[in-house]
Design a protein around this motif. Structure first.
Motif, PDB file in Angstrom:
ATOM      1  N   SER A  43       0.861  -0.896  -0.361  1.00  0.00           N
ATOM      2  CA  SER A  43      -0.100   0.150   0.076  1.00  0.00           C
ATOM      3  C   SER A  43       0.725   1.068  -0.217  1.00  0.00           C
ATOM      4  O   SER A  43       0.794   2.384  -1.172  1.00  0.00           O
ATOM      5  CB  SER A  43      -0.916   0.100   0.764  1.00  0.00           C
ATOM      6  OG  SER A  43      -1.653   1.365   1.145  1.00  0.00           O
ATOM      7  N   ALA A  44       2.048   1.354   1.102  1.00  0.00           N
ATOM      8  CA  ALA A  44       3.196   2.361   0.646  1.00  0.00           C
ATOM      9  C   ALA A  44       3.603   2.299  -0.481  1.00  0.00           C
ATOM     10  O   ALA A  44       3.760   3.833  -0.529  1.00  0.00           O
ATOM     11  CB  ALA A  44       3.754   2.537   1.910  1.00  0.00           C
ATOM     12  N   ALA A  45       4.176   1.999  -1.092  1.00  0.00           N
ATOM     13  CA  ALA A  45       4.333   1.471  -1.922  1.00  0.00           C
ATOM     14  C   ALA A  45       3.835   2.408  -3.335  1.00  0.00           C
ATOM     15  O   ALA A  45       4.392   3.025  -4.023  1.00  0.00           O
ATOM     16  CB  ALA A  45       5.311   0.413  -2.871  1.00  0.00           C
ATOM     17  N   ALA A  46       2.310   1.531  -3.445  1.00  0.00           N
ATOM     18  CA  ALA A  46       1.360   2.868  -4.144  1.00  0.00           C
ATOM     19  C   ALA A  46       1.403   3.752  -4.337  1.00  0.00           C
ATOM     20  O   ALA A  46       0.969   4.265  -5.675  1.00  0.00           O
ATOM     21  CB  ALA A  46      -0.154   1.040  -4.272  1.00  0.00           C
TER      22      ALA A  46
ATOM     23  N   ILE B   4       8.586   1.114 -13.604  1.00  0.00           N
ATOM     24  CA  ILE B   4       7.929   1.688 -13.367  1.00  0.00           C
ATOM     25  C   ILE B   4       8.578   3.756 -13.384  1.00  0.00           C
ATOM     26  O   ILE B   4       7.707   4.640 -13.573  1.00  0.00           O
ATOM     27  CB  ILE B   4       8.976   2.250 -11.483  1.00  0.00           C
ATOM     28  CG1 ILE B   4       9.119   3.905 -11.365  1.00  0.00           C
ATOM     29  CG2 ILE B   4      10.415   2.384 -12.140  1.00  0.00           C
ATOM     30  CD1 ILE B   4       7.488   3.815 -10.734  1.00  0.00           C
ATOM     31  N   ASP B   5       9.366   3.573 -15.274  1.00  0.00           N
ATOM     32  CA  ASP B   5       9.595   4.469 -16.350  1.00  0.00           C
ATOM     33  C   ASP B   5       8.211   4.700 -16.996  1.00  0.00           C
ATOM     34  O   ASP B   5       7.993   5.181 -18.131  1.00  0.00           O
ATOM     35  CB  ASP B   5      10.247   4.804 -16.493  1.00  0.00           C
ATOM     36  CG  ASP B   5      11.761   4.942 -15.746  1.00  0.00           C
ATOM     37  OD1 ASP B   5      11.342   5.515 -14.479  1.00  0.00           O
ATOM     38  OD2 ASP B   5      12.411   5.018 -16.293  1.00  0.00           O
ATOM     39  N   THR B   6       7.293   3.397 -16.709  1.00  0.00           N
ATOM     40  CA  THR B   6       5.961   3.273 -18.512  1.00  0.00           C
ATOM     41  C   THR B   6       5.099   4.410 -17.928  1.00  0.00           C
ATOM     42  O   THR B   6       4.579   4.355 -16.716  1.00  0.00           O
ATOM     43  CB  THR B   6       5.705   2.053 -18.456  1.00  0.00           C
ATOM     44  OG1 THR B   6       4.894   1.669 -17.726  1.00  0.00           O
ATOM     45  CG2 THR B   6       7.024   0.969 -18.969  1.00  0.00           C
ATOM     46  N   ASP B   7       3.321   3.951 -18.319  1.00  0.00           N
ATOM     47  CA  ASP B   7       2.381   4.872 -18.334  1.00  0.00           C
ATOM     48  C   ASP B   7       1.999   4.117 -17.185  1.00  0.00           C
ATOM     49  O   ASP B   7       0.832   4.273 -16.798  1.00  0.00           O
ATOM     50  CB  ASP B   7       1.889   4.619 -19.048  1.00  0.00           C
ATOM     51  CG  ASP B   7       2.200   6.290 -20.222  1.00  0.00           C
ATOM     52  OD1 ASP B   7       2.503   7.467 -19.278  1.00  0.00           O
ATOM     53  OD2 ASP B   7       1.941   6.511 -21.321  1.00  0.00           O
ATOM     54  N   GLY B   8       2.112   2.845 -17.196  1.00  0.00           N
ATOM     55  CA  GLY B   8       1.826   1.678 -15.933  1.00  0.00           C
ATOM     56  C   GLY B   8       1.053   2.590 -15.330  1.00  0.00           C
ATOM     57  O   GLY B   8       0.939   2.102 -13.713  1.00  0.00           O
ATOM     58  N   ALA B   9       2.658   2.800 -14.691  1.00  0.00           N
ATOM     59  CA  ALA B   9       2.699   3.794 -12.776  1.00  0.00           C
ATOM     60  C   ALA B   9       1.799   4.774 -12.792  1.00  0.00           C
ATOM     61  O   ALA B   9       1.664   4.965 -11.230  1.00  0.00           O
ATOM     62  CB  ALA B   9       4.390   4.147 -12.638  1.00  0.00           C
ATOM     63  N   LEU B  10       1.066   5.586 -13.785  1.00  0.00           N
ATOM     64  CA  LEU B  10      -0.009   6.015 -13.692  1.00  0.00           C
ATOM     65  C   LEU B  10      -1.083   5.594 -12.957  1.00  0.00           C
ATOM     66  O   LEU B  10      -2.213   4.799 -13.413  1.00  0.00           O
ATOM     67  CB  LEU B  10      -0.069   7.163 -15.011  1.00  0.00           C
ATOM     68  CG  LEU B  10       0.287   7.899 -15.729  1.00  0.00           C
ATOM     69  CD1 LEU B  10       0.323   8.410 -17.826  1.00  0.00           C
ATOM     70  CD2 LEU B  10       0.987   9.416 -14.951  1.00  0.00           C
ATOM     71  N   GLY B  11      -1.317   6.331 -11.935  1.00  0.00           N
ATOM     72  CA  GLY B  11      -2.816   5.907 -11.528  1.00  0.00           C
ATOM     73  C   GLY B  11      -2.751   4.284 -10.651  1.00  0.00           C
ATOM     74  O   GLY B  11      -3.490   3.961 -10.557  1.00  0.00           O
ATOM     75  N   PHE B  12      -1.425   3.769 -10.644  1.00  0.00           N
ATOM     76  CA  PHE B  12      -1.573   3.003  -9.822  1.00  0.00           C
ATOM     77  C   PHE B  12      -1.422   1.977  -8.333  1.00  0.00           C
ATOM     78  O   PHE B  12      -1.634   3.135  -7.103  1.00  0.00           O
ATOM     79  CB  PHE B  12       0.709   2.417  -9.984  1.00  0.00           C
ATOM     80  CG  PHE B  12       0.791   0.632  -9.980  1.00  0.00           C
ATOM     81  CD1 PHE B  12       0.616   0.017 -10.695  1.00  0.00           C
ATOM     82  CD2 PHE B  12       0.914   0.448  -8.159  1.00  0.00           C
ATOM     83  CE1 PHE B  12       0.942  -1.237 -10.277  1.00  0.00           C
ATOM     84  CE2 PHE B  12       1.573  -0.849  -7.861  1.00  0.00           C
ATOM     85  CZ  PHE B  12       1.310  -2.013  -9.152  1.00  0.00           C
TER      86      PHE B  12
ATOM     87  N   GLU C 199      12.553  -1.651  -4.331  1.00  0.00           N
ATOM     88  CA  GLU C 199      12.685  -0.778  -6.037  1.00  0.00           C
ATOM     89  C   GLU C 199      10.861  -0.944  -6.171  1.00  0.00           C
ATOM     90  O   GLU C 199       9.791  -2.046  -5.766  1.00  0.00           O
ATOM     91  CB  GLU C 199      12.592  -1.836  -7.055  1.00  0.00           C
ATOM     92  CG  GLU C 199      14.539  -1.502  -6.689  1.00  0.00           C
ATOM     93  CD  GLU C 199      15.316  -2.157  -8.150  1.00  0.00           C
ATOM     94  OE1 GLU C 199      13.885  -1.855  -9.382  1.00  0.00           O
ATOM     95  OE2 GLU C 199      16.496  -2.695  -8.877  1.00  0.00           O
ATOM     96  N   LEU C 200      10.603   0.005  -6.935  1.00  0.00           N
ATOM     97  CA  LEU C 200       9.004   0.112  -7.134  1.00  0.00           C
ATOM     98  C   LEU C 200       8.584  -0.422  -8.318  1.00  0.00           C
ATOM     99  O   LEU C 200       9.425  -1.083  -9.091  1.00  0.00           O
ATOM    100  CB  LEU C 200       8.291   1.947  -7.453  1.00  0.00           C
ATOM    101  CG  LEU C 200       8.860   2.461  -5.577  1.00  0.00           C
ATOM    102  CD1 LEU C 200       8.820   4.229  -5.626  1.00  0.00           C
ATOM    103  CD2 LEU C 200       8.057   2.209  -4.776  1.00  0.00           C
ATOM    104  N   THR C 201       7.371  -0.198  -9.152  1.00  0.00           N
ATOM    105  CA  THR C 201       7.174  -0.961 -10.535  1.00  0.00           C
ATOM    106  C   THR C 201       5.911  -0.429 -10.530  1.00  0.00           C
ATOM    107  O   THR C 201       5.213   0.561 -10.070  1.00  0.00           O
ATOM    108  CB  THR C 201       6.527  -2.486  -9.720  1.00  0.00           C
ATOM    109  OG1 THR C 201       6.652  -3.250 -11.122  1.00  0.00           O
ATOM    110  CG2 THR C 201       5.746  -2.649  -8.848  1.00  0.00           C
ATOM    111  N   GLY C 202       6.004  -0.424 -12.151  1.00  0.00           N
ATOM    112  CA  GLY C 202       4.114  -0.288 -12.707  1.00  0.00           C
ATOM    113  C   GLY C 202       3.669  -0.748 -13.032  1.00  0.00           C
ATOM    114  O   GLY C 202       2.229  -0.597 -13.691  1.00  0.00           O
TER     115      GLY C 202
END
Length: 206
Positions: free
Chosen positions: A10-13, A40-48, A79-82
Motif C-alpha cells: 500500500s505504501a509503495a503504491a 516504473i518508467d512507463t505509463d503503467g505507473a500512472l494511478g497505480f 524498488e518500485l514498479t508499474g
C-alpha cells in the motif's frame, strides 16, 4: 519499514502514484518496459493501485498468485514498479471466475502482439495474457508459460498468503521462488532485484 506485506504494498503504491503524477505521460505501456529500469518508467505507473483487482480475485473465489515486482515489494524490495503480474493454475474450470474478476474492474485483454482479445474464459487459457485495468496492468500467466526450465506450477503451489485487517487475502510467490524466477529470467532488473532479496555470498578473503 513495516513487517506487514500488504502495508508495504500500500505504501509503495502511494509512492508510485506520487512519482508518476509529477511527470508527463511517456506513451509507454508495461509491454514497452526497459529491461533495466522496469515498468516504473512507463505509463503503467500512472494511478497505480493493484488492490481493486486483488480484491476482485478474492470476491470471485479464484486463487491467483502475485509474482513479479509487486511480490518483491511484499517481500521487502525497495524498488518500485508499474505493473501487476499474476499467476493462476490454468485449469479451464477456474477460467470463468477469473474472467468475471477481471471484468468486474473493467479490464481489457490483448494478445502478445497487441491485438484485442475478448474478455472471455477461453482467452485466459493462453500461457500469458497481457491486461490493462483502471488500477493496474500486467501479465496474467499460467504454469504453461516457459520460465527457463523452472517448475512454475510448484511455485504456484508453494505461494504464501498475507491477510489485511479488513480480511483481504493476497497470495504471493515465496521469497525463495521469486528469487529463482528472477534468476531464470536473467534480465538486468531481475538479477538486481534477486540480489536485493538474496544477496550473493561475499567473496572469500584472498
Amino acid at each position: 519499514m513495516t513487517d506487514d506485506p500488504l502495508e508495504r504494498l500500500s505504501a509503495a503504491a502511494r509512492r508510485i502514484r506520487e512519482l508518476a503524477h509529477e511527470r508527463p505521460p511517456t506513451g509507454l505501456s508495461h509491454e514497452d518496459a526497459d529491461d533495466d529500469a522496469g515498468t516504473i518508467d512507463t505509463d503503467g505507473a500512472l494511478g497505480f493501485d493493484p488492490f481493486p483487482l486483488l480484491g476482485a480475485f478474492q470476491r470471485h473465489g479464484v486463487r491467483v498468485v502475485v509474482i513479479g515486482q509487486v511480490a518483491g515489494i511484499m517481500h521487502g524490495s525497495t524498488e518500485l514498479t508499474g505493473d501487476l503480474d499474476v499467476l493462476w493454475d490454468g485449469t479451464p474450470a477456474h477460467a470463468p471466475a477469473l474472467a468475471a474478476a477481471f471484468a468486474s474492474v473493467g479490464a481489457r485483454l490483448t494478445g502478445e502482439t497487441g491485438e484485442p482479445l475478448p474478455l472471455r474464459p477461453e482467452s485466459f487459457l493462453r500461457p500469458k495474457v497481457p491486461f490493462t485495468s483502471p488500477g493496474a496492468g500486467g501479465d496474467c500467466c499460467t504454469p504453461a508459460l516457459p520460465w527457463g526450465g523452472l517448475p512454475v506450477r510448484e511455485c504456484f503451489d508453494r505461494a504464501v498468503t498475507a491477510v489485511s485487517p479488513s480480511g483481504l487475502a493476497v497470495h504471493y510467490v515465496s521469497r525463495e521462488d521469486l528469487v529463482r524466477m528472477r534468476r531464470a529470467l536473467g534480465r538486468p532488473k531481475d538479477l538486481r532485484r534477486a540480489d536485493e532479496l538474496d544477496p550473493p555470498a561475499p567473496a572469500p578473503d584472498a
